[in-house]
Scaffold this motif. Structure first.
Motif, PDB file in Angstrom:
ATOM      1  N   GLU A   1     -12.782   1.633 -17.404  1.00  0.00           N
ATOM      2  CA  GLU A   1     -12.227   0.293 -17.187  1.00  0.00           C
ATOM      3  C   GLU A   1     -13.339  -0.745 -17.072  1.00  0.00           C
ATOM      4  O   GLU A   1     -13.273  -1.826 -17.677  1.00  0.00           O
ATOM      5  N   LEU A   2     -14.365  -0.422 -16.313  1.00  0.00           N
ATOM      6  CA  LEU A   2     -15.468  -1.361 -16.124  1.00  0.00           C
ATOM      7  C   LEU A   2     -16.351  -1.445 -17.365  1.00  0.00           C
ATOM      8  O   LEU A   2     -16.842  -2.520 -17.718  1.00  0.00           O
TER       9      LEU A   2
ATOM     10  N   GLN B   1      -6.494  -5.005 -20.813  1.00  0.00           N
ATOM     11  CA  GLN B   1      -6.934  -4.759 -19.439  1.00  0.00           C
ATOM     12  C   GLN B   1      -5.968  -3.817 -18.724  1.00  0.00           C
ATOM     13  O   GLN B   1      -6.395  -2.902 -18.003  1.00  0.00           O
TER      14      GLN B   1
ATOM     15  N   ARG C   1     -16.600  -7.375  -7.650  1.00  0.00           N
ATOM     16  CA  ARG C   1     -15.383  -7.485  -8.448  1.00  0.00           C
ATOM     17  C   ARG C   1     -15.690  -7.232  -9.916  1.00  0.00           C
ATOM     18  O   ARG C   1     -16.701  -7.672 -10.433  1.00  0.00           O
ATOM     19  N   TYR C   2     -14.775  -6.532 -10.579  1.00  0.00           N
ATOM     20  CA  TYR C   2     -14.951  -6.258 -12.003  1.00  0.00           C
ATOM     21  C   TYR C   2     -15.141  -7.550 -12.780  1.00  0.00           C
ATOM     22  O   TYR C   2     -16.004  -7.650 -13.643  1.00  0.00           O
ATOM     23  N   SER C   3     -14.311  -8.554 -12.454  1.00  0.00           N
ATOM     24  CA  SER C   3     -14.345  -9.788 -13.230  1.00  0.00           C
ATOM     25  C   SER C   3     -15.694 -10.487 -13.102  1.00  0.00           C
ATOM     26  O   SER C   3     -16.218 -11.027 -14.075  1.00  0.00           O
TER      27      SER C   3
ATOM     28  N   SER D   1     -18.304  -8.447 -15.097  1.00  0.00           N
ATOM     29  CA  SER D   1     -18.043  -8.476 -16.528  1.00  0.00           C
ATOM     30  C   SER D   1     -18.349  -9.824 -17.148  1.00  0.00           C
ATOM     31  O   SER D   1     -18.901  -9.899 -18.246  1.00  0.00           O
TER      32      SER D   1
ATOM     33  N   GLU E   1     -14.776  -3.815 -20.097  1.00  0.00           N
ATOM     34  CA  GLU E   1     -14.401  -5.174 -19.729  1.00  0.00           C
ATOM     35  C   GLU E   1     -15.312  -6.268 -20.298  1.00  0.00           C
ATOM     36  O   GLU E   1     -14.802  -7.281 -20.791  1.00  0.00           O
TER      37      GLU E   1
ATOM     38  N   ARG F   1     -12.092   4.400 -13.625  1.00  0.00           N
ATOM     39  CA  ARG F   1     -12.750   3.137 -13.296  1.00  0.00           C
ATOM     40  C   ARG F   1     -14.034   2.929 -14.084  1.00  0.00           C
ATOM     41  O   ARG F   1     -14.416   1.793 -14.360  1.00  0.00           O
TER      42      ARG F   1
END
Length: 256
Positions: free
Chosen positions: A170-171, A158, A83-85, A88, A174, A167
């Motif tokens: 985006e990543l 975001q 997961r990105y979260s 990050s 983050e 992507r």
């Protein structure tokens, strides 16, 4: 002759659980095992690798932490996408521990956020613009609530990154983006016009996305990021001070 031999360090042999984790990770990273594919039961893995249950469990723990393996409702193990979260937040912690400065954070944000604004103007669809408008409406009603407004600012950036449909970008943005919240909250609390200028910049950015105007999107993001720096200085903070550890409480706190 003895001196020549002493230049070499002792060889460290990897633990059994790490070898198991590495073997499973190679299958996932190579594409031979796809997200959603069954990794097998703990018992089956013990038999395949010839190791005991505790070794397999430790290997799975490592893979779960990295997001490469998850447990399903049936308790079986499946390959998954990190997961990105999760990725990050770990990098954000590292940035704080390395005592990166606001100046470094700002310089990085200037590059990534302007690039995101340009690409978002080229790729945003009606669905993401609707989400940005909803965020804007909430922000306009939260001008007197610095914490709420700062969380909405984080969400806005975001969403803008998501609108790029890139992507990698985006990543990439983050981890630094998660550090925006505490500095933005500080500015909104201490600079009287901070909240109004933030919301106004967001309005111009949304309008640029609606018009598909990458030039205007980049221009307003540049102004927005410049305001962020000026606000930080007006709040009485030094650009070269570390993004303090005390900020981590806000960074790692779940948003509204």
């Amino acid at each position: 002759m003895v001196a020549a031999l002493e230049r070499f360090d002792k060889i460290e042999v990897a633990s059994a659980y790490q070898l198991v984790a590495d073997a499973i990770e190679r299958e996932i990273m190579s594409g031979r095992m796809r997200p959603g594919d069954s990794v097998g039961t703990e018992a089956a893995l013990c038999a395949q690798f010839g190791v005991n249950r505790s070794t397999v469990r430790e290997a799975i723990r490592v893979l779960e932490q990295s997001g490469l393996v998850r447990r399903g409702a049936d308790r079986r193990l499946y390959a998954s996408l990190p997961r990105y979260s999760g990725l990050s937040s770990r990098i954000s912690r590292a940035l704080i521990l390395h005592e990166v400065t606001f100046r470094e954070l700002w310089a990085t944000a200037r590059v990534l956020e302007i690039a995101a604004a340009e690409q978002a103007a080229e790729n945003a669809d009606a669905a993401i613009i609707a989400l940005l408008e909803a965020n804007q409406a909430q922000a306009e009603s939260a001008l007197e609530d610095p914490a709420r407004l700062s969380h909405l600012d984080t969400e806005f950036h975001q969403l803008l990154a998501k609108a790029t449909r890139n992507r990698v970008l985006e990543l990439a943005r983050e981890p630094a983006g998660l550090l925006f919240f505490p500095t933005t909250e500080l500015i909104v609390r201490r600079v009287p016009e901070g909240a109004g200028r933030l919301v106004a910049a967001h309005r111009h950015l949304i309008d640029a996305l609606k018009a598909g105007d990458a030039v205007q999107a980049a221009l307003w993001m540049s102004r927005h990021i410049a305001d962020w720096r000026k606000g930080f200085e007006r709040a009485g903070r030094d650009l070269d001070e570390p993004v303090e550890r005390v900020y981590a409480r806000s960074v790692l706190r779940p948003p509204y």
